[in-house]
Design an enzyme around this catalytic site. Structure first.
Site, PDB file in Angstrom:
ATOM      1  CD  GLU B  60      -1.795  -2.398   1.304  1.00  0.00           C
ATOM      2  OE1 GLU B  60      -0.715  -2.655   1.885  1.00  0.00           O
ATOM      3  OE2 GLU B  60      -2.584  -3.283   0.942  1.00  0.00           O
ATOM      4  CG  HIS B 129     -12.097  -7.256   5.297  1.00  0.00           C
ATOM      5  ND1 HIS B 129     -11.480  -8.032   6.249  1.00  0.00           N
ATOM      6  CD2 HIS B 129     -11.430  -7.479   4.135  1.00  0.00           C
ATOM      7  CE1 HIS B 129     -10.491  -8.718   5.690  1.00  0.00           C
ATOM      8  NE2 HIS B 129     -10.433  -8.402   4.410  1.00  0.00           N
TER       9      HIS B 129
END
Lengths: 355, 327
Positions: B60, B129
């Site tokens: 990321e 999530h």
């Protein structure tokens, strides 16, 4: 026709190039020493130094095409910045944090260089972030077909950051026109290399990314030049990235706020001084007959004048106006939150009880 | 006008910008052949190829850091962070680098780029999530933060974000991807950043929301309407820069303000809204500026009963409206 000594010929350069490299190295050192004088005399709160790194910096940056290739430097990159075209006045404006400082208009600490027109990427203080910027620049160069090479530079201490792993992996996957330079001076502030690196040489890590890892003696300016030229040429011709580790020495403390005698022995420091690239390169050029005594003396006079000029220019330059403090947060000034109404951000808005 | 799901509108927004501007690229994990784990980029790789739709490693920080570099060198990257929960390794690149580049170069270097990230819960995504991350980033000067709530806005705001000269964090509530549909024009249009919209006019109480909570707030407003409570619902659409005018005009009219956000309550985005309303609409207030938000647990639990306990709902918001209306 240009004079070419054996020394210059071996590097594929002319004698005039060697003198120009020496001039850049000596100028970087003189400016750096002046910055310390300014700090110790109370004129500049902070200095971070490139002393001991300049030979590697000049040799490595020399093959870059000015205003075309990109460099993402770090806070010791004073000689790198000079080599790619930043001027003594510009570096001293950064040291004084003046309004016209092209690096940051006085917003960043000294040593945090940047110059978009010279393709020098602005440096921040969290280390190693710039390697990803250089990789992204290289990606854009490849996608856009710009024929540019991007170079990222940092110390071996910074090279342990996770961003380095992510960057080298991506550069290797896509064979980007990218060169990674590690200036290894053996210390991450106070921590010696034995406690910051699991291997002796950062260059050995290049194998893990499928790219060549090259070790050069950072006091050998021309060896640095040759290694860099080969890497830059390979990158430009589509041959992919290279990691170059230059073994250098740090002649000063980490910064003006560090006292390195606390953690380095006198023998260690003496060893460092013996690897000062400035006298080594000077002696090399003298021995090769490239640097005649009169030319050397003339250079010393010129450099001294440049340092005086840059210092006086920056000292006299305007300070930033607090009214500009809110500028350039966004492209559209209206997107910024306004300063609080009681904040004397503008000269024409003075608290009612002021004075 | 065609009817599109929320995710179709996002996909079309990217596709149209990729067609319009050669400098736009898309990069992220699984965005290529697979078309993204939610299929937000489905079909883009086939149309635009390897150079413009780039599958990245699971990195990321690299996705954002390399996007910054690419933006410095003339591209307009649209970076996908697969789940907003995974954005944190890139926090340094976003906050220390992308957001500060313009400021620290006095306007010399700029990074026009978009970071797309699916956020939010209610989808059995558990702790990693489901997160709402807007408060971390809306705090940062130099970043823009956009949270669309309709397909029309999703496409129009995404186009504006891609064309913007500053880094934009574009948050997509993943529960809306296929559950929310709406009309989307075929042709060229944009929705400007920094403009809120009144989704439902009302006289007695303002509910301020963004993303999925706009839909919940509208449903809650419907529920209480039968009880004689007339709510106005303000959809902020852009969290930074904030449209103070629409917010304050509404609250000055209704005299009551409830902020609904899914994130945990303490120091969430609604805290700033509450502070601004308290400072700038105090004379108009007829009750305490109130927040209804998630409980202060570190994240959303997985078990459906626990998840329901965490998530806001139209019923919970309606309850909060009743309490504030009765003040």
């Amino acid at each position: 026709m240009a004079m070419t000594s054996e020394l210059a010929a071996a590097a594929g350069l002319a004698d005039a190039d060697l003198v120009a490299m020496y001039r850049t190295l000596a100028l970087a050192r003189a400016l750096d020493e002046r910055m310390w004088v300014l700090n110790r005399s109370g004129r500049a709160p902070f200095v971070i130094s490139g002393q001991g790194h300049e030979g590697a910096q000049v040799g490595i940056a020399w093959p870059l095409r000015r205003d075309h290739d990109w460099v993402a430097p770090f806070y010791r990159s004073i000689a790198t910045c000079l080599t790619v075209g930043m001027t003594p006045r510009e570096l001293m404006l950064a040291q004084y944090a003046k309004a016209d400082d092209p690096s940051s208009g006085g917003r960043q600490m000294p040593g945090h260089y940047g110059h978009i027109d010279r393709h020098v990427v602005s440096v921040s203080s969290p280390v190693a972030t710039q390697i990803l910027h250089a990789v992204g620049i290289a990606l854009a160069s490849k996608i856009r077909g710009l024929d540019q090479v991007a170079m990222a530079i940092m110390g071996e201490g910074s090279s342990n950051q996770g961003d380095v792993h992510e960057a080298l992996n991506f550069a290797g996957i896509h064979q980007l026109p990218f060169v990674f330079i590690v200036e290894n001076n053996g210390y991450a502030i106070s921590v010696p290399w034995q406690k910051e690196l699991s291997v002796r040489d950062v260059a050995s890590r290049a194998a893990g990314y499928g790219m060549p890892g090259v070790i050069v003696d950072g006091t050998d300016v021309l060896a640095c030049y040759r290694a860099s030229r080969e890497a830059v040429d390979r990158a430009r011709s589509g041959g992919g990235p290279t990691l170059i580790e230059a073994k250098v020495t740090r002649l000063t403390g980490h910064s003006s706020d560090d006292q390195q005698t606390k953690y380095r022995t006198e023998a260690d420091l003496a060893e460092g001084r013996a690897h000062d690239p400035l006298p080594i390169f000077r002696d090399q050029l003298r021995a090769a007959g490239v640097l005649a005594p009169d030319a050397e003396a003339a250079l010393a006079v010129e450099i001294s004048a440049l340092v005086e000029d840059a210092t006086a220019f920056a000292e006299a330059a305007a300070e930033p106006d607090p009214a500009t403090g809110i500028d350039h947060v966004y492209a559209d000034p209206a997107a910024s939150e306004p300063p609080p109404p009681w904040h004397p951000a503008r000269a024409d808005v003075v608290p009612q009880d002021a004075g | 006008m065609a009817i599109r799901t929320f995710i179709e509108a996002i996909r079309e927004g990217m596709r149209d910008e990729l067609r319009r501007d050669q400098s736009v690229i898309v990069l992220g994990e699984d965005v290529g052949k697979k078309g993204g784990v939610f299929l937000a980029t489905d079909g883009l790789w086939a149309e635009f190829g390897d150079d413009r739709v780039i599958d990245t490693p699971l990195t990321e920080s690299m996705i954002i850091g390399a996007s910054i570099g690419a933006a410095l060198n003339g591209l307009r990257p649209v970076a996908e962070i697969q789940f907003a929960d995974f954005i944190h390794p890139a926090f340094n690149q976003i906050v220390s680098e992308a957001a500060r580049m313009r400021y620290r170069t006095v306007g010399g270097a700029t990074v026009p780029m978009v970071i797309r990230a699916p956020y939010g819960g209610g989808v059995h995504g558990a702790l990693y999530h489901s997160q709402s991350i807007e408060a971390f980033f809306a705090h940062v000067p130099g970043l823009k933060v956009v949270v669309p709530s309709t397909p029309y806005d999703a496409k129009g705001l995404l186009r504006s974000s891609i064309r913007d000269e500053d880094p934009v964090l574009y948050l997509e509530h993943k529960k809306m991807y296929r559950s929310v549909r709406g009309e989307v024009p075929d042709g060229e249009y944009t929705v400007p950043l920094g403009r809120a919209v009144v989704r439902r006019p009302g006289r007695q109480l303002t509910v301020v929301a963004y993303g999925l909570m706009v839909h919940y707030a509208l449903e809650a407003a419907d529920r209480v309407a039968g009880e004689g409570i007339d709510c106005e619902v303000v959809d902020l659409r852009t969290l930074r820069p904030l449209d103070r005018e629409t917010l304050l005009t509404s609250v000055r009219k209704t005299g009551k303000c409830l902020v609904a956000y899914e994130d945990n309550r303490f120091l969430g985005y609604g805290a700033e809204i509450a502070a601004i309303v308290a400072e700038e609409a105090f004379d108009y207030l007829d009750g305490p500026v109130s927040r209804i938000a998630g409980p202060d647990t570190p994240a959303m639990p997985y078990n459906p009963i626990l998840e329901d306990w965490f998530m806001l709902s139209p019923a919970k918001i309606a309850d909060a409206i009743r309490k504030l209306a009765a003040y």
